[in-house]
Scaffold this motif. Structure first.
Motif, PDB file in Angstrom:
ATOM      1  N   GLY A  48       0.832  -1.196   0.000  1.00 33.89           N
ATOM      2  CA  GLY A  48       0.000   0.000   0.000  1.00 33.89           C
ATOM      3  C   GLY A  48       0.860   1.236   0.000  1.00 33.89           C
ATOM      4  O   GLY A  48       2.004   1.225   0.455  1.00 33.89           O
ATOM      5  N   THR A  49       0.340   2.329  -0.543  1.00 33.57           N
ATOM      6  CA  THR A  49       1.064   3.595  -0.593  1.00 33.57           C
ATOM      7  C   THR A  49       0.350   4.633   0.266  1.00 33.57           C
ATOM      8  O   THR A  49      -0.819   4.467   0.633  1.00 33.57           O
ATOM      9  CB  THR A  49       1.148   4.112  -2.037  1.00 33.57           C
ATOM     10  N   ALA A  50       1.060   5.719   0.544  1.00 35.47           N
ATOM     11  CA  ALA A  50       0.459   6.800   1.319  1.00 35.47           C
ATOM     12  C   ALA A  50      -0.704   7.425   0.571  1.00 35.47           C
ATOM     13  O   ALA A  50      -1.698   7.834   1.185  1.00 35.47           O
ATOM     14  CB  ALA A  50       1.529   7.845   1.632  1.00 35.47           C
ATOM     15  N   ILE A  93      11.967   0.501   7.911  1.00 30.75           N
ATOM     16  CA  ILE A  93      11.689   1.936   8.054  1.00 30.75           C
ATOM     17  C   ILE A  93      12.315   2.446   9.348  1.00 30.75           C
ATOM     18  O   ILE A  93      12.074   1.902  10.420  1.00 30.75           O
ATOM     19  CB  ILE A  93      10.172   2.213   8.070  1.00 30.75           C
ATOM     20  N   LYS A  94      13.120   3.471   9.236  1.00 34.02           N
ATOM     21  CA  LYS A  94      13.793   4.035  10.411  1.00 34.02           C
ATOM     22  C   LYS A  94      12.907   5.108  11.039  1.00 34.02           C
ATOM     23  O   LYS A  94      12.596   6.126  10.407  1.00 34.02           O
ATOM     24  CB  LYS A  94      15.134   4.659   9.979  1.00 34.02           C
ATOM     25  N   MET A  95      12.475   4.885  12.263  1.00 29.25           N
ATOM     26  CA  MET A  95      11.618   5.837  12.947  1.00 29.25           C
ATOM     27  C   MET A  95      12.471   6.901  13.656  1.00 29.25           C
ATOM     28  O   MET A  95      13.571   6.599  14.157  1.00 29.25           O
ATOM     29  CB  MET A  95      10.737   5.111  13.965  1.00 29.25           C
ATOM     30  N   PRO A  96      11.983   8.144  13.728  1.00 30.87           N
ATOM     31  CA  PRO A  96      12.795   9.239  14.298  1.00 30.87           C
ATOM     32  C   PRO A  96      13.247   8.991  15.731  1.00 30.87           C
ATOM     33  O   PRO A  96      14.345   9.409  16.118  1.00 30.87           O
ATOM     34  CB  PRO A  96      11.848  10.449  14.207  1.00 30.87           C
ATOM     35  N   LEU A 131      -2.600   2.519   5.173  1.00 28.08           N
ATOM     36  CA  LEU A 131      -2.814   3.422   6.299  1.00 28.08           C
ATOM     37  C   LEU A 131      -1.514   3.717   7.030  1.00 28.08           C
ATOM     38  O   LEU A 131      -1.255   4.867   7.416  1.00 28.08           O
ATOM     39  CB  LEU A 131      -3.836   2.811   7.260  1.00 28.08           C
ATOM     40  N   VAL A 132      -0.705   2.704   7.236  1.00 28.18           N
ATOM     41  CA  VAL A 132       0.590   2.932   7.895  1.00 28.18           C
ATOM     42  C   VAL A 132       1.438   3.878   7.048  1.00 28.18           C
ATOM     43  O   VAL A 132       2.077   4.801   7.580  1.00 28.18           O
ATOM     44  CB  VAL A 132       1.325   1.597   8.117  1.00 28.18           C
ATOM     45  N   ALA A 133       1.431   3.678   5.748  1.00 25.81           N
ATOM     46  CA  ALA A 133       2.197   4.561   4.864  1.00 25.81           C
ATOM     47  C   ALA A 133       1.700   6.000   4.976  1.00 25.81           C
ATOM     48  O   ALA A 133       2.502   6.944   5.034  1.00 25.81           O
ATOM     49  CB  ALA A 133       2.091   4.063   3.420  1.00 25.81           C
ATOM     50  N   TYR A 134       0.380   6.181   5.025  1.00 30.21           N
ATOM     51  CA  TYR A 134      -0.170   7.536   5.127  1.00 30.21           C
ATOM     52  C   TYR A 134       0.193   8.177   6.467  1.00 30.21           C
ATOM     53  O   TYR A 134       0.574   9.354   6.527  1.00 30.21           O
ATOM     54  CB  TYR A 134      -1.685   7.496   4.954  1.00 30.21           C
ATOM     55  N   ILE A 135       0.073   7.425   7.556  1.00 33.97           N
ATOM     56  CA  ILE A 135       0.409   7.960   8.885  1.00 33.97           C
ATOM     57  C   ILE A 135       1.888   8.335   8.958  1.00 33.97           C
ATOM     58  O   ILE A 135       2.259   9.373   9.502  1.00 33.97           O
ATOM     59  CB  ILE A 135       0.045   6.929   9.970  1.00 33.97           C
ATOM     60  N   LYS A 147       8.374  10.201   2.518  1.00 30.47           N
ATOM     61  CA  LYS A 147       8.209  11.474   1.809  1.00 30.47           C
ATOM     62  C   LYS A 147       7.571  11.296   0.442  1.00 30.47           C
ATOM     63  O   LYS A 147       6.991  12.231  -0.100  1.00 30.47           O
ATOM     64  CB  LYS A 147       9.565  12.174   1.685  1.00 30.47           C
ATOM     65  N   ASP A 148       7.697  10.121  -0.155  1.00 27.09           N
ATOM     66  CA  ASP A 148       7.137   9.871  -1.485  1.00 27.09           C
ATOM     67  C   ASP A 148       5.740   9.277  -1.335  1.00 27.09           C
ATOM     68  O   ASP A 148       5.590   8.174  -0.798  1.00 27.09           O
ATOM     69  CB  ASP A 148       8.048   8.904  -2.250  1.00 27.09           C
ATOM     70  N   PRO A 149       4.682   9.967  -1.774  1.00 28.67           N
ATOM     71  CA  PRO A 149       3.318   9.437  -1.610  1.00 28.67           C
ATOM     72  C   PRO A 149       3.071   8.160  -2.397  1.00 28.67           C
ATOM     73  O   PRO A 149       2.112   7.440  -2.111  1.00 28.67           O
ATOM     74  CB  PRO A 149       2.440  10.577  -2.126  1.00 28.67           C
TER      75      PRO A 149
END
Length: 238
Positions: A76-78, A182-185, A156-160, A168-170
């Motif tokens: 899925g994508t954002a 995915i590296k979380m801040p 949904l995860v991608a959108y959040i 950054k890429d939708p």
């Protein structure tokens, strides 16, 4: 009885007599062990229910670990998640994850964790992106949990994550192979609880356990300040 038969009988009796002490010692040892370490009682069978089927266990066992183990196949994508979010999630979390009323804020808050009132959002606080998938899959949307397909959850995860600029890429496709990467801040913002050492000066080696202070003195009754019902019957509840 022939001489050969007598000879065989003598050997058998001799072997039996030699074995008896060993058998007796083994029985005594077993009896002693049972006394010192009695076997736990067998679980009581209530005669209710049945053993779960493998298919039922598989349907129930849906947890996703931080390292991605348990993620189902999907993608899925954002951009796809935006439409799903507005339909199924925005009523509580707002169009941009800002939260509605007292429902949780999902986005923003980056850099606020050391503030007096930090915003602990998915982007600012959560260490693993897979946790978002696990939670959404099991508990969302509110009131209709477990109604989303794996593709919808990935979107949904991608959108959040995109709302916190983690993605950054939708059109970036999130799937079971790359979600755990995915590296979380705030991934490195957690550390072991060191209070046993850092706050050691607050600890007392001999804490008071008896007669530490005078007994409390009752100065009033709860009934006098009207916090205790006067009768045994409580107020009616519709």
């Amino acid at each position: 009885m022939s001489r050969s038969a007598k000879f065989v009988l003598a050997i058998m009796l001799g072997t039996t007599l030699l074995a008896l002490p060993a058998v007796t010692a083994a029985k005594q040892k077993l009896a002693k062990a049972n006394v010192e370490h009695p076997a736990p009682p067998s679980p009581t069978k209530l005669g209710l229910g049945r053993a779960a089927l493998p298919q039922e266990i598989e349907a129930w066992d849906t947890d996703v670990r931080a390292d991605g183990v348990g993620l189902p196949k999907g993608k899925g994508t954002a951009q796809q998640g935006d439409a799903i979010f507005q339909e199924k999630c925005a009523a509580c979390h707002g169009e941009f994850g800002q939260g509605v009323g007292r429902y949780p804020v999902l986005a923003g808050g980056l850099g606020t964790l050391k503030a007096d009132r930090p915003d602990k959002t998915v982007g600012s606080y959560w260490p693993d992106a897979t946790t978002a998938f696990d939670y959404i899959q099991r508990a969302m949307p509110f009131g209709n949990a477990r109604s989303l397909s794996p593709d919808e959850v990935y979107a949904l995860v991608a959108y959040i994550l995109s709302m916190s600029d983690v993605i950054k890429d939708p059109d970036f496709e999130l799937n079971e192979k790359n979600l755990a990467t995915i590296k979380m801040p705030n991934a490195n913002g957690f550390y072991e609880d060191d209070r046993e050492v850092a706050e050691k000066q607050f600890w007392k080696s001999n804490p008071c356990m008896k007669d530490c202070r005078p007994a409390p003195k009752v100065t009033g009754r709860a009934m006098s300040v009207d916090v205790t019902p006067d009768s045994k019957t409580g107020p009616s509840v519709d």
